[in-house]
Design a protein around this motif. Structure first.
Motif, mmCIF file in Angstrom:
data_model
loop_
_atom_site.group_PDB
_atom_site.id
_atom_site.type_symbol
_atom_site.label_atom_id
_atom_site.label_comp_id
_atom_site.label_asym_id
_atom_site.label_seq_id
_atom_site.Cartn_x
_atom_site.Cartn_y
_atom_site.Cartn_z
ATOM 1 N N SER A 62 0.827 -1.204 0.000
ATOM 2 C CA SER A 62 0.000 0.000 0.000
ATOM 3 C C SER A 62 0.863 1.257 0.000
ATOM 4 C CB SER A 62 -0.955 0.004 1.199
ATOM 5 O OG SER A 62 -0.248 0.133 2.408
ATOM 6 N N VAL A 63 2.088 1.174 0.463
ATOM 7 C CA VAL A 63 2.988 2.326 0.477
ATOM 8 C C VAL A 63 3.258 2.796 -0.942
ATOM 9 C CG1 VAL A 63 5.347 3.075 0.972
ATOM 10 C CG2 VAL A 63 4.105 1.720 2.636
ATOM 11 N N ARG A 64 3.611 1.882 -1.824
ATOM 12 C CA ARG A 64 3.947 2.258 -3.198
ATOM 13 C C ARG A 64 2.728 2.839 -3.909
ATOM 14 N NH1 ARG A 64 8.708 0.853 -4.832
ATOM 15 N NH2 ARG A 64 8.243 0.571 -7.036
ATOM 16 N N ALA A 65 1.593 2.206 -3.789
ATOM 17 C CA ALA A 65 0.371 2.702 -4.431
ATOM 18 C C ALA A 65 0.004 4.079 -3.878
ATOM 19 C CB ALA A 65 -0.773 1.719 -4.221
ATOM 20 N N TRP A 66 0.092 4.229 -2.569
ATOM 21 C CA TRP A 66 -0.215 5.499 -1.923
ATOM 22 C C TRP A 66 0.747 6.589 -2.393
ATOM 23 C CZ3 TRP A 66 3.237 7.721 1.656
ATOM 24 C CH2 TRP A 66 2.787 8.904 2.251
ATOM 25 N N PHE A 67 2.036 6.257 -2.500
ATOM 26 C CA PHE A 67 3.013 7.268 -2.884
ATOM 27 C C PHE A 67 2.848 7.663 -4.351
ATOM 28 C CE2 PHE A 67 7.302 9.051 -3.650
ATOM 29 C CZ PHE A 67 7.234 10.063 -2.700
ATOM 30 N N TYR A 68 2.489 6.715 -5.203
ATOM 31 C CA TYR A 68 2.216 7.074 -6.596
ATOM 32 C C TYR A 68 1.023 8.025 -6.693
ATOM 33 C CZ TYR A 68 5.655 4.244 -9.052
ATOM 34 O OH TYR A 68 6.834 3.749 -9.563
ATOM 35 N N ARG A 69 0.012 7.803 -5.876
ATOM 36 C CA ARG A 69 -1.126 8.743 -5.852
ATOM 37 C C ARG A 69 -0.641 10.121 -5.407
ATOM 38 N NH1 ARG A 69 -3.833 4.468 -3.612
ATOM 39 N NH2 ARG A 69 -3.671 5.334 -1.529
ATOM 40 N N THR A 70 0.225 10.132 -4.402
ATOM 41 C CA THR A 70 0.798 11.383 -3.917
ATOM 42 C C THR A 70 1.567 12.099 -5.033
ATOM 43 O OG1 THR A 70 0.968 10.498 -1.677
ATOM 44 C CG2 THR A 70 2.368 12.386 -2.189
ATOM 45 N N LEU A 71 2.352 11.333 -5.799
ATOM 46 C CA LEU A 71 3.124 11.924 -6.891
ATOM 47 C C LEU A 71 2.219 12.447 -8.000
ATOM 48 C CD1 LEU A 71 6.122 9.429 -7.180
ATOM 49 C CD2 LEU A 71 6.082 11.680 -6.077
ATOM 50 N N ARG A 72 1.183 11.696 -8.330
ATOM 51 C CA ARG A 72 0.232 12.163 -9.352
ATOM 52 C C ARG A 72 -0.408 13.481 -8.920
ATOM 53 N NH1 ARG A 72 -1.121 6.731 -9.144
ATOM 54 N NH2 ARG A 72 -0.314 5.578 -10.921
ATOM 55 N N ASN A 73 -0.789 13.555 -7.657
ATOM 56 C CA ASN A 73 -1.378 14.799 -7.134
ATOM 57 C C ASN A 73 -0.369 15.944 -7.177
ATOM 58 O OD1 ASN A 73 -3.813 13.542 -6.651
ATOM 59 N ND2 ASN A 73 -3.363 13.140 -4.497
ATOM 60 N N ALA A 74 0.894 15.647 -6.891
ATOM 61 C CA ALA A 74 1.931 16.675 -6.925
ATOM 62 C C ALA A 74 2.123 17.202 -8.351
ATOM 63 C CB ALA A 74 3.251 16.123 -6.380
ATOM 64 N N VAL A 75 2.050 16.315 -9.341
ATOM 65 C CA VAL A 75 2.174 16.741 -10.737
ATOM 66 C C VAL A 75 0.988 17.625 -11.121
ATOM 67 C CG1 VAL A 75 2.158 15.941 -13.138
ATOM 68 C CG2 VAL A 75 3.624 14.809 -11.455
ATOM 69 N N VAL A 76 -0.210 17.210 -10.740
ATOM 70 C CA VAL A 76 -1.403 18.007 -11.024
ATOM 71 C C VAL A 76 -1.281 19.381 -10.378
ATOM 72 C CG1 VAL A 76 -3.884 18.195 -10.576
ATOM 73 C CG2 VAL A 76 -2.929 16.036 -11.390
ATOM 74 N N ASP A 77 -0.846 19.422 -9.135
ATOM 75 C CA ASP A 77 -0.656 20.701 -8.438
ATOM 76 C C ASP A 77 0.363 21.575 -9.155
ATOM 77 O OD1 ASP A 77 -2.487 19.950 -6.540
ATOM 78 O OD2 ASP A 77 -0.988 19.445 -5.007
ATOM 79 N N HIS A 78 1.452 20.960 -9.611
ATOM 80 C CA HIS A 78 2.482 21.704 -10.340
ATOM 81 C C HIS A 78 1.891 22.354 -11.586
ATOM 82 C CE1 HIS A 78 5.933 22.667 -12.786
ATOM 83 N NE2 HIS A 78 5.473 21.853 -13.712
ATOM 84 N N TYR A 79 1.175 21.572 -12.388
ATOM 85 C CA TYR A 79 0.601 22.131 -13.621
ATOM 86 C C TYR A 79 -0.482 23.163 -13.315
ATOM 87 C CZ TYR A 79 3.235 19.093 -16.683
ATOM 88 O OH TYR A 79 4.250 18.488 -17.364
ATOM 89 N N ARG A 80 -1.201 22.963 -12.265
ATOM 90 C CA ARG A 80 -2.232 23.936 -11.882
ATOM 91 C C ARG A 80 -1.573 25.269 -11.506
ATOM 92 N NH1 ARG A 80 -5.132 21.215 -7.821
ATOM 93 N NH2 ARG A 80 -6.215 20.153 -9.497
ATOM 94 N N ARG A 81 -0.526 25.210 -10.690
ATOM 95 C CA ARG A 81 0.186 26.441 -10.301
ATOM 96 C C ARG A 81 0.817 27.107 -11.512
ATOM 97 N NH1 ARG A 81 1.932 23.228 -5.874
ATOM 98 N NH2 ARG A 81 3.829 22.761 -7.008
ATOM 99 N N ARG A 82 1.448 26.320 -12.366
ATOM 100 C CA ARG A 82 2.099 26.866 -13.553
ATOM 101 C C ARG A 82 1.074 27.490 -14.493
ATOM 102 N NH1 ARG A 82 5.412 23.270 -17.728
ATOM 103 N NH2 ARG A 82 3.563 23.465 -19.001
ATOM 104 N N GLY A 83 -0.048 26.831 -14.666
ATOM 105 C CA GLY A 83 -1.101 27.363 -15.537
ATOM 106 C C GLY A 83 -1.644 28.678 -15.024
ATOM 107 N N THR A 84 -1.832 28.771 -13.733
ATOM 108 C CA THR A 84 -2.335 29.998 -13.137
ATOM 109 C C THR A 84 -1.344 31.136 -13.334
ATOM 110 O OG1 THR A 84 -3.566 28.741 -11.501
ATOM 111 C CG2 THR A 84 -3.134 31.041 -10.980
ATOM 112 N N SER A 85 -0.075 30.879 -13.100
ATOM 113 C CA SER A 85 0.914 31.951 -13.239
ATOM 114 C C SER A 85 1.098 32.338 -14.709
ATOM 115 C CB SER A 85 2.239 31.559 -12.596
ATOM 116 O OG SER A 85 3.040 30.808 -13.448
ATOM 117 N N GLU A 86 1.059 31.368 -15.632
ATOM 118 C CA GLU A 86 1.185 31.697 -17.053
ATOM 119 C C GLU A 86 0.008 32.541 -17.530
ATOM 120 O OE1 GLU A 86 1.820 28.112 -19.267
ATOM 121 O OE2 GLU A 86 3.905 27.967 -18.637
#
Length: 187
Positions: A62-86
Motif C-alpha cells: 500500500s505504500v507504493r500505491a499510496w506514494f504514486y497517488r501522492t506523486l500524481r497529485n503533486a504533478v497536477v498541483d504543479h501544472y495547476r500552479r504553472r497554468g495559473t501563473s502563465e
C-alpha cells in the motif's frame, strides 16, 4: 539510548520502501513533467510531505500505491500552479500591449530626470524601459529581440517600471506622486 540518538518511528519499513523506489519515482515524474531538475524538486517535496504520514500505512504494497497517488497529485498541483501563473503573465503582457500612449504635449512635459534615472537601473531593466517605454516597442517584439519569452518580457518590463518608480520617488520626493510636469529635481 543517549540523548543524541533519535528514536525512529515504527514506519521505518515504509520509509525504506520509499527510499528504495527513488529512481523509479523520479523516472515516473520526469516522464510527466519533462524536466529532470523539476522532477527532482517535486519528488523531494513529496518525500518531505509523506514522511510524517508514513506511520498510518500498514503494508509495503500500500505504500507504493499510496506514494504514486501522492506523486500524481503533486504533478497536477504543479501544472495547476504553472497554468495559473502563465495566465496571469499573459494578461499582464496583453495589458501592456494595449496601453494607450500619452499625447505629445504630456510626453514632452514628463520629468527630464526619468531618462537619467532609468540609466541607473540594472542593465536588463534599463534596456526594457528604453525599448518598450521610450521607443514604443511592443512587449512581444521586445521579447523576440531580447531572446526571451513574452511572459518573461512582461515580467521584466513590470519589474523595471517598479524599480524606476522607486528611483523617481527617492530622487524627486513628493513631486513624483503629484506629477512631475515642471521638474526642478536635483540630479
Amino acid at each position: 539510548m543517549n540523548e543524541h540518538d533519535i528514536e525512529l518511528p515504527t514506519s521505518r519499513p515504509v520509509i525504506d520502501t520509499l527510499v528504495a523506489g527513488h529512481r523509479e519515482f523520479l523516472s515516473f515524474l520526469e516522464r510527466r513533467v519533462g524536466d529532470r531538475a523539476l522532477a527532482e524538486d517535486i519528488l523531494q517535496e513529496a518525500f518531505v510531505r509523506s514522511i510524517g504520514k508514513a506511520e498510518d500505512l500498514r503494508s509495503e504494497e500500500s505504500v507504493r500505491a499510496w506514494f504514486y497517488r501522492t506523486l500524481r497529485n503533486a504533478v497536477v498541483d504543479h501544472y495547476r500552479r504553472r497554468g495559473t501563473s502563465e495566465k496571469a503573465l499573459e494578461r499582464v503582457a496583453a495589458e501592456m500591449d494595449e496601453a494607450v500612449e500619452p499625447d505629445a504635449e504630456l510626453a514632452s512635459a514628463v520629468c527630464g530626470c526619468i531618462a537619467r534615472l532609468a540609466d541607473t537601473l540594472k542593465p536588463e531593466y534599463a534596456e526594457a524601459i528604453k525599448r518598450v517605454e521610450v521607443e514604443g516597442l511592443a512587449v512581444k517584439e521586445f521579447a523576440e529581440t531580447a531572446g526571451i519569452t513574452a511572459n518573461n518580457a512582461a515580467v521584466r518590463v513590470h519589474r523595471a517600471r517598479e524599480a524606476l518608480r522607486k528611483r523617481v520617488v527617492t530622487s524627486c520626493g513628493s513631486c513624483a506622486s503629484h506629477g512631475c510636469l515642471d521638474c526642478t529635481c536635483k540630479p
